[in-house]
Design an enzyme around this catalytic site. Sequence first.
Site, PDB file in Angstrom:
ATOM      1  N   ASN A  53       0.805  -1.223   0.000  1.00  0.00           N
ATOM      2  CA  ASN A  53       0.000   0.000   0.000  1.00  0.00           C
ATOM      3  C   ASN A  53       0.836   1.269   0.000  1.00  0.00           C
ATOM      4  O   ASN A  53       0.328   2.350  -0.262  1.00  0.00           O
ATOM      5  CB  ASN A  53      -0.975   0.027   1.179  1.00  0.00           C
ATOM      6  CG  ASN A  53      -0.278  -0.132   2.504  1.00  0.00           C
ATOM      7  OD1 ASN A  53       0.004  -1.253   2.910  1.00  0.00           O
ATOM      8  ND2 ASN A  53       0.030   0.963   3.160  1.00  0.00           N
ATOM      9  N   SER A 180      17.805  -6.416   3.990  1.00  0.00           N
ATOM     10  CA  SER A 180      18.434  -5.120   4.149  1.00  0.00           C
ATOM     11  C   SER A 180      19.920  -5.283   4.409  1.00  0.00           C
ATOM     12  O   SER A 180      20.358  -6.292   4.966  1.00  0.00           O
ATOM     13  CB  SER A 180      17.806  -4.359   5.310  1.00  0.00           C
ATOM     14  OG  SER A 180      18.526  -3.176   5.552  1.00  0.00           O
ATOM     15  N   TYR A 206      15.383  -4.895  14.407  1.00  0.00           N
ATOM     16  CA  TYR A 206      15.204  -4.964  12.950  1.00  0.00           C
ATOM     17  C   TYR A 206      16.400  -5.661  12.301  1.00  0.00           C
ATOM     18  O   TYR A 206      16.237  -6.523  11.439  1.00  0.00           O
ATOM     19  CB  TYR A 206      15.061  -3.527  12.441  1.00  0.00           C
ATOM     20  CG  TYR A 206      15.001  -3.349  10.944  1.00  0.00           C
ATOM     21  CD1 TYR A 206      13.836  -3.631  10.244  1.00  0.00           C
ATOM     22  CD2 TYR A 206      16.097  -2.854  10.232  1.00  0.00           C
ATOM     23  CE1 TYR A 206      13.770  -3.427   8.869  1.00  0.00           C
ATOM     24  CE2 TYR A 206      16.035  -2.643   8.868  1.00  0.00           C
ATOM     25  CZ  TYR A 206      14.868  -2.936   8.190  1.00  0.00           C
ATOM     26  OH  TYR A 206      14.802  -2.737   6.841  1.00  0.00           O
TER      27      TYR A 206
HETATM   28  N1  NAP Z   1      13.346   2.213   3.393  1.00  0.00           N
HETATM   29  C1  NAP Z   1      14.558   1.718   3.466  1.00  0.00           C
HETATM   30  O1  NAP Z   1      15.539   2.456   3.500  1.00  0.00           O
HETATM   31  C2  NAP Z   1      14.770   0.226   3.524  1.00  0.00           C
HETATM   32  C3  NAP Z   1      16.093  -0.245   3.611  1.00  0.00           C
HETATM   33  C4  NAP Z   1      16.303  -1.620   3.655  1.00  0.00           C
HETATM   34  C5  NAP Z   1      15.221  -2.497   3.612  1.00  0.00           C
HETATM   35  N2  NAP Z   1      13.957  -2.019   3.550  1.00  0.00           N
HETATM   36  C6  NAP Z   1      12.857  -2.993   3.514  1.00  0.00           C
HETATM   37  O2  NAP Z   1      11.930  -2.676   2.510  1.00  0.00           O
HETATM   38  C7  NAP Z   1      10.649  -3.207   2.862  1.00  0.00           C
HETATM   39  C8  NAP Z   1       9.581  -2.141   2.595  1.00  0.00           C
HETATM   40  O3  NAP Z   1       9.827  -1.034   3.420  1.00  0.00           O
HETATM   41  P1  NAP Z   1       9.476   0.479   3.032  1.00  0.00           P
HETATM   42  O4  NAP Z   1      10.749   1.214   3.119  1.00  0.00           O
HETATM   43  O5  NAP Z   1       8.675   0.543   1.817  1.00  0.00           O
HETATM   44  O6  NAP Z   1       8.629   0.894   4.334  1.00  0.00           O
HETATM   45  P2  NAP Z   1       7.162   1.484   4.527  1.00  0.00           P
HETATM   46  O7  NAP Z   1       6.952   2.656   3.650  1.00  0.00           O
HETATM   47  O8  NAP Z   1       7.025   1.646   6.005  1.00  0.00           O
HETATM   48  O9  NAP Z   1       6.229   0.290   4.028  1.00  0.00           O
HETATM   49  C9  NAP Z   1       6.128  -0.891   4.747  1.00  0.00           C
HETATM   50  C10 NAP Z   1       4.951  -1.684   4.261  1.00  0.00           C
HETATM   51  O10 NAP Z   1       4.849  -2.875   5.053  1.00  0.00           O
HETATM   52  C11 NAP Z   1       3.550  -2.937   5.593  1.00  0.00           C
HETATM   53  N3  NAP Z   1       3.523  -3.601   6.887  1.00  0.00           N
HETATM   54  C12 NAP Z   1       4.199  -3.284   8.011  1.00  0.00           C
HETATM   55  N4  NAP Z   1       3.867  -4.109   9.004  1.00  0.00           N
HETATM   56  C13 NAP Z   1       2.951  -4.973   8.493  1.00  0.00           C
HETATM   57  C14 NAP Z   1       2.209  -6.053   9.020  1.00  0.00           C
HETATM   58  N5  NAP Z   1       2.317  -6.427  10.297  1.00  0.00           N
HETATM   59  N6  NAP Z   1       1.353  -6.710   8.207  1.00  0.00           N
HETATM   60  C15 NAP Z   1       1.216  -6.348   6.925  1.00  0.00           C
HETATM   61  N7  NAP Z   1       1.884  -5.341   6.365  1.00  0.00           N
HETATM   62  C16 NAP Z   1       2.729  -4.657   7.147  1.00  0.00           C
HETATM   63  C17 NAP Z   1       3.101  -1.508   5.723  1.00  0.00           C
HETATM   64  O11 NAP Z   1       1.680  -1.446   5.832  1.00  0.00           O
HETATM   65  P3  NAP Z   1       0.968  -0.209   6.626  1.00  0.00           P
HETATM   66  O12 NAP Z   1       1.091   0.974   5.748  1.00  0.00           O
HETATM   67  O13 NAP Z   1      -0.435  -0.676   6.816  1.00  0.00           O
HETATM   68  O14 NAP Z   1       1.692  -0.045   7.914  1.00  0.00           O
HETATM   69  C18 NAP Z   1       3.623  -0.938   4.431  1.00  0.00           C
HETATM   70  O15 NAP Z   1       2.787  -1.274   3.371  1.00  0.00           O
HETATM   71  C19 NAP Z   1      10.756  -3.661   4.305  1.00  0.00           C
HETATM   72  O16 NAP Z   1      10.857  -5.079   4.345  1.00  0.00           O
HETATM   73  C20 NAP Z   1      12.035  -3.026   4.775  1.00  0.00           C
HETATM   74  O17 NAP Z   1      12.657  -3.783   5.775  1.00  0.00           O
HETATM   75  C21 NAP Z   1      13.701  -0.670   3.495  1.00  0.00           C
END
Ligand code: NAP
Length: 324
Positions: A53, A180, A206
């Site tokens: 989302n 990550s 994390y």
């Molecule tokens: N951003 C970075 O710099 C970074 C770096 C390394 C790895 N990552 C990885 O990339 C992935 C996506 O992260 P993002 O950066 O896009 O973060 P984000 O914008 O916070 O998005 C996270 C997504 O995961 C969903 N989510 C969280 N908890 C959940 C649960 N219990 N059940 C179902 N859905 C859940 C959230 O839904 P809601 O909106 O409903 O909360 C949202 O859709 C993650 O696995 C993260 O570890 C990100």
Amino acid sequence: MEWNCVQIFSHPAWAISTFILFFIIKAQQKSAWNPRKCKVQLKGKTAIVTGANTGIGKFIALDLARRDARVILGCRSAARGAAAMREIRQRSGNPNVHVRLVDTSSLSSVREFCQAVLAEEDRLDILVNNAGASGLPRGITPEGLEVSFATNHVGPFLLTHLLLDLMKHSAPARIVNVSSFNHRKGKVDFSHFKGENLTYILDSVYNHTKLHNILWTNELARRLQGTGVTANSLHPGVVMTEMMRHYHWLIRLVFRMVGIFFFKSAEQGAVSSLYCAVAEETEGITGKYFDSNCSLVLPSPLARDPVLAAKSFEYCERLVAAKL
Ligand SMILES: NC(=O)c1ccc[n+]([C@@H]2O[C@H](COP(=O)([O-])OP(=O)(O)OC[C@H]3O[C@@H](n4cnc5c(N)ncnc54)[C@H](OP(=O)(O)O)[C@@H]3O)[C@@H](O)[C@H]2O)c1
Ligand SMILES: *[C@@H]1O[C@H](CO)[C@@H](O)[C@H](O)[C@H]1NC(C)=O
Ligand SMILES: *[C@@H]1O[C@H](CO)[C@@H](O)[C@H](O)[C@H]1NC(C)=O
Ligand SMILES: *[C@@H]1O[C@H](CO)[C@@H](O)[C@H](O)[C@H]1NC(C)=O
Ligand SMILES: *[C@@H]1O[C@H](CO)[C@@H](O)[C@H](O)[C@H]1NC(C)=O
């Protein structure tokens, strides 16, 4: 002539050099692989993206929808999921985009999600385990799991395992785990899964969960040899998303300001996941870890330990079996 600060910073040379520097930094953030140049079409294929989302997940789903796949957005909020579904349908022109509710921190929610998928889908070609959270406050789920471990690892583990047979029937199929770079600071201690021996400093918990993601992917890949189902993990880069939402506002502010220059956009953050999910270059590749530039790199020594991978895998198997 006397120069004060204001004069220096308002000088055109200053503005021009800042501008140029900005574009040099932005150009460096581009990945080696460009999804727009990849012509792979996914008509007749089905993909699931969890956490679709917002952030990285939304752009992964949008790209798959543009390739004409049937895309299922695994979201925990019906309202946020429906808004993303409308946006993705509209931007891709593909009406075959649907929301299915799942909260990855809850094993019973994961089970319900998978039952519905198994009842209604006749195939599954791509599964992107993207949902994840960082900096969650200390907590234990009603099922007795530490909340970050449940959300980032045990839930996705169960979800993948319940859908594995469907993926094998759809082979060649691809599992992609969004891990990550942070896994490098992670440690393996199985008491963590129940919330013991953890210190909650910033992203410490994390980091452990992201290490388990890679260990799991590697063991899964080993077990899937010969089935036509591949499993890889990746680092998306440091990306401007809602990832920091659980941190103190001051930390968020600093990240935002630094991020404007140095972080990737959510669209760029989706690229290495898409590389694993659709690129011709990664066809048949399994048990590997890619960086945000889509380069095949080695994860940390701990993440490469096959004995530890088998242990982590078996531990999670027992954990979810005990909760059947
Ligand atoms: N951003 C970075 O710099 C970074 C770096 C390394 C790895 N990552 C990885 O990339 C992935 C996506 O992260 P993002 O950066 O896009 O973060 P984000 O914008 O916070 O998005 C996270 C997504 O995961 C969903 N989510 C969280 N908890 C959940 C649960 N219990 N059940 C179902 N859905 C859940 C959230 O839904 P809601 O909106 O409903 O909360 C949202 O859709 C993650 O696995 C993260 O570890 C990100
Ligand atoms: C990204 O990958 C390309 C091709 O593999 C390579 O030439 C380039 O140096 C890499 N860039 C970074 C920043 O690692
Ligand atoms: C974790 O904590 C338990 C008590 O809660 C303790 O018995 C155990 O030795 C600890 N494990 C590690 C690796 O520190
Ligand atoms: C988590 O990992 C990142 C990246 O390796 C590191 O910078 C950070 O210090 C780690 N956090 C903790 C609390 O160990
Ligand atoms: C990562 O992929 C493996 C398969 O290689 C899967 O078993 C595991 O559950 C996935 N983990 C996450 C967090 O996506």
